[in-house]
Each structure stands twice: as C-alpha cells, then as structure tokens.
Design a protein around this motif. Structure first.
Motif, PDB file in Angstrom:
ATOM      1  N   HIS A  11       0.838  -0.587   0.406  1.00 18.59           N
ATOM      2  CA  HIS A  11       0.081  -0.141  -0.191  1.00 18.59           C
ATOM      3  C   HIS A  11       0.682   1.196   0.033  1.00 18.59           C
ATOM      4  N   LYS A  56     -10.705   6.097   4.416  1.00 16.05           N
ATOM      5  CA  LYS A  56     -12.067   5.572   3.606  1.00 16.05           C
ATOM      6  C   LYS A  56     -11.897   5.103   2.856  1.00 16.05           C
ATOM      7  N   ASP A  57     -10.949   5.844   1.842  1.00 16.18           N
ATOM      8  CA  ASP A  57     -10.605   5.418  -0.302  1.00 16.18           C
ATOM      9  C   ASP A  57      -9.675   6.565  -0.163  1.00 16.18           C
ATOM     10  N   ASP A  58      -9.026   5.905  -1.818  1.00 14.05           N
ATOM     11  CA  ASP A  58      -8.471   6.943  -1.839  1.00 14.05           C
ATOM     12  C   ASP A  58      -7.623   8.573  -1.461  1.00 14.05           C
ATOM     13  N   GLU A  59      -9.213   9.576  -2.359  1.00 10.07           N
ATOM     14  CA  GLU A  59      -9.530  10.691  -1.662  1.00 10.07           C
ATOM     15  C   GLU A  59      -8.813  11.272  -0.538  1.00 10.07           C
ATOM     16  N   HIS A  60      -9.406  10.537   0.306  1.00 11.07           N
ATOM     17  CA  HIS A  60      -8.994  10.610   1.791  1.00 11.07           C
ATOM     18  C   HIS A  60      -7.341  10.637   2.256  1.00 11.07           C
ATOM     19  N   GLN A  61      -6.973   9.823   1.966  1.00 13.60           N
ATOM     20  CA  GLN A  61      -4.925   9.316   2.182  1.00 13.60           C
ATOM     21  C   GLN A  61      -4.969  10.762   0.955  1.00 13.60           C
TER      22      GLN A  61
END
Length: 164
Positions: A11, A56-61
């Motif tokens: 990841h 939560k998702d890629d945008e959060h990351q």
C-alpha cells in the motif's frame, strides 16, 4: 511501544507511485528548493509508514498526505535556522512549457506561503475550495480570501505595481 520499521508494504509503494510527484510539487512550491522538497516528500511517506492510518478511500488518503506535507513544510519554514538561511542564486530552475507559464510560476513561488498554498492546490492540483478547506483545516471563506488576496498580489506583480 513503536513497531520496528520493515520494508514498506504494497500500500505504501502504491501510494508512493501515485502521489509522490504531486507531493513533491507541493513541497517545491512551499520550500523553493528541490533538495528540501525531496526530503519533505520522503518524510511524508515515512509518516505514512509509521502512522499507518486507516483511510476511507483514495481521496481521503490523498488529502491526508497533502495535509501532512503542507504541515511539514510549514514546520520547516518556521524553524529558526531556515529563516536565517541564505539562498544561493540559480540552483533550482523551475521548468514550465512556455515562458509565460514560467513567469507566472516564479511569481506564485514568490508569494507568502499561505497564499501560494491555496493557489497551488486550486490552480495546479485542481482542488475545489471545499476540498482545500478540508485539507488545510481552514474555513471555506478563508480559502476564498487567500485565493482573492493571492490573485491580487499576482496581478500587482504582473502589472508591475507596488502592493498597498
């Protein structure tokens, strides 16, 4: 107790491949030095490995990584040794496709940090005001005001006038 550092997981490697260039550009805008930007980018991924937050998702990351590197750059800029640092001329050429883009980029880099951060995220990373607000943890009206004042400073510089 801190866990021992091992090889980064898939990841982290995947995140590095996706976000490293964007984070480097953000750090370069803040710090104005390729070396410092590379170090800030590296430190951001080290924090990702150490903290290993759940996203939560890629945008959060992506938002988390932007916030971490922005805070890291602000911390670096606030350190006393950096304030006394003398920049060497001509070390860091910033590249752009045409001379006009290059001139505007140089002006953006010369803005105060709080203005160049929102201008970079808005115009170069295509974030909406709401998202910038969330990333930087400031109100939407503060983002709008910083965009407005940053644009005014850029306009004054482009027109060659002195700020009020």
């Amino acid at each position: 107790m801190q866990q021992p550092m091992t090889r980064p997981g898939n990841h982290v490697i995947r995140s590095y491949e996706i976000y490293a260039n964007m984070l480097f550009r953000i750090a370069l805008v803040h710090l104005g030095s390729r070396q410092d930007a590379e170090e800030a980018t590296q430190d951001t991924f080290i924090k990702l490995m150490e903290k290993a937050p759940a996203f939560k998702d890629d945008e959060h990351q992506k938002a988390w990584l932007i916030r971490v590197i922005t805070n890291h750059c602000n911390n670096l800029l606030g350190r006393g040794w950096r304030k006394r640092e003398v920049k060497l001329e001509g070390i860091e050429p910033v590249t752009a496709d045409n001379p006009e883009d290059m001139a505007v980029m140089q002006l953006v880099l010369a803005l105060p940090v709080k203005y160049k951060t929102v201008i970079h995220l808005y115009y170069y990373e295509d974030y909406p005001i709401q998202e910038i607000s969330r990333i930087l943890r400031i109100s939407e009206s503060a983002v709008k005001m910083r965009l407005k004042r940053g644009r005014q400073l850029l306009k004054l510089e482009l027109e060659g006038a002195e700020p009020e």
